[in-house]
Structure formats: C-alpha cells, structure tokens
Design an enzyme around this catalytic site. Structure first.
Site, PDB file in Angstrom:
ATOM      1  CD  GLU A 137      -2.564   1.318   2.629  1.00 20.47           C
ATOM      2  OE1 GLU A 137      -2.505   0.360   3.422  1.00 20.47           O
ATOM      3  OE2 GLU A 137      -3.222   2.360   2.860  1.00 20.47           O
ATOM      4  CD  GLU A 192      -8.538   3.225   3.178  1.00 17.46           C
ATOM      5  OE1 GLU A 192      -7.713   2.699   2.399  1.00 17.46           O
ATOM      6  OE2 GLU A 192      -8.342   3.311   4.409  1.00 17.46           O
TER       7      GLU A 192
HETATM    8 ZN    ZN Z   1      -3.709   2.799   4.712  1.00 20.61          ZN
END
Ligand code: ZN
Length: 266
Positions: free
Chosen positions: A95, A231
């Site tokens: 990520e 996100e």
């Molecule tokens: Zn994160």
C-alpha cells in the site's frame, strides 16, 4: 473549466485590441475577427496561488521499525500508534508504494495546473518509517493550506469487496467542528472526480455511496484545513489490485483526485 478560462481571456484581448491597442492608419483597420497574437494572451493557471497537501499513507519500511511505529502519539483527544504498516495486494504490492506513486502523479498534475504542493513524505524505502499520524494530521495547518488529501488503499478480505471510498472527519467539538463542513464538500467533490473517471464506489462500506465519516483518525482529527482520506480501492480484490498495480490505473486515480480538487477549489 480550462476551456472557459481560455474563452474569457480571448474575449478580453479582443476587446483591448479594438478599444485601445489599434493605432490609426489605413493598414490597421480592424476587421473585427483578427485573432490576437497568442503571445499576448496571458491565461492564469487554474490553481495558481493554491497550496495543497498530499499525504501518501504509511511508509514502506514501517514494519522494520515496530518500536517507533507503535509509539503512542496524539490523535485528537486520545492517542494512537504513530503509524501502521498498511496493507498489500495478494501478490505483495505494498500500500505504501501504491500511495506514493499515486501521490507523485497527482502532485505533478496539480503543479502543472499552477498549485503549490507539499507532501508529507517524498521517499518510499524499507529503510524509512513514518511520519506519525500526528505530523500527518497537522501538515498544512501552519501554512493554512487550501486542502489536504491522504491517499490509501484498503485491505478488506470480505468476498467481492471492491471500489473506492472517501472518508471525511466527523464534527468533534474543539477538534474538527471548524473543518467538518468544508471537508464534507471536499469529500463529495473528490467522489465526483473519481466517479467521472469511471471508478466504482465501494460495494462493502455502509451506505454503499462511497462515503464514510470517522472520528478516530489522527490524520483527520488534527487538521485545521479541509481534509479527506481516500481508500482508492481494495488491494485484496483481484480486479482492484490489477488497477492499483498498473501505471495506467494509478494515473486514472490521480486524474480523478485532481478533478475533485479542481471542483472543490472552483
Ligand atoms: Zn492505509
């Protein structure tokens, strides 16, 4: 927006040509349709004078520094760990790497539009950790930035969970009651920007509308400027992972975010 700006500027130049700039003389009779020399058309950059903070989530080396990362830091009336390791795709694409790559592309887009951009981190390395969520949360406050966007990818293991969602701060007295309203507007504009690029809203968050509000995130709670956390996809979902690991996919996310910023800043 860009087209409208161009048209307005061209109109101004045309008026000044016919009204003031043309000298008398037979060789200079105005035709009414002569285009102005392009070198005289000054088109202001649409985001000139704007300061935007981009916060790429996590840091690639966070897992190598557990003591530093787990240290409690202020998070808005309570403490939380300095930072977390973040998630990854099933194939191991981190990520932190996704976030920094989208952030760099977004930065380049915004700078090209005339904005000044600050990033909470510019490097991505196994030898680095942080910054902590309190530093991320306060980034841009002293300079009174126009907005801050925190970039993440999610890690839901729910079957079929996919899509993006935008998280805004809830209104907490003394913390976020001053930015809750504009942050909500920013969330709607960012969602619209991402949707316009064909990106699907999350099918696994409450409401199913691609929006969420949270009061437990230091990154949002400590901000004095309008802020959201995105996100951008679910890294554990194979379809989202394909988009998130490709240059083209990340460019699409960055384009959507830039579009949201432009909507918000008018
Ligand atoms: Zn994160």
């Amino acid at each position: 927006m860009w087209t409208r700006t161009l048209a307005a500027s061209a109109l101004v130049v045309a008026c000044s040509v016919s009204g003031a700039l043309l000298p008398a003389g037979p060789a200079s009779v105005p035709t009414g349709s002569s285009p102005a020399p392009s070198s005289q058309v000054a088109v202001p950059a649409p985001l000139a004078g704007r300061l935007i903070v981009i916060d790429p989530g996590h840091q690639l080396g966070n897992h190598n520094f557990p003591r530093r990362i787990n240290r409690p830091v202020p998070a808005g009336g309570f403490t939380k760990p300095c930072n977390t390791t973040g998630t990854a795709t099933n194939g191991g694409f981190a990520e932190a790497t996704f976030a920094i790559r989208v952030a760099r592309t977004l930065r380049d887009r915004l700078v090209a539009l005339g904005a000044e951009v600050r990033m909470t981190r510019t490097r991505n390395s196994q030898d680095l950790w942080g910054p902590c969520v309190d530093d991320r949360g306060r980034a841009g406050n002293a300079e009174d930035a126009d907005l801050k966007i925190s970039i993440h990818g999610d890690g839901s293991t729910a079957a079929g969970a996919r899509g993006f969602h935008v998280i805004r701060p809830t209104s907490r007295e003394g913390w976020t009651d001053d930015i809750a309203g504009p942050s909500r507007r920013l969330a709607l504009d960012v969602r619209a920007g991402l949707r316009d690029r064909g990106l699907p809203v999350a099918n696994y968050t409450a409401g199913g509308d691609g929006l969420d509000a949270r009061g437990d995130l230091g990154t949002l709670n400590l901000s004095d400027v309008p802020t959201v956390m995105v996100e951008l996809g679910n890294m554990r979902n194979p379809g989202d992972a394909r988009r998130m690991t490709s240059d083209r996919g990340r460019a699409t996310y960055a384009a959507g975010l830039a579009s949201g910023v432009r909507r918000f800043l008018g």
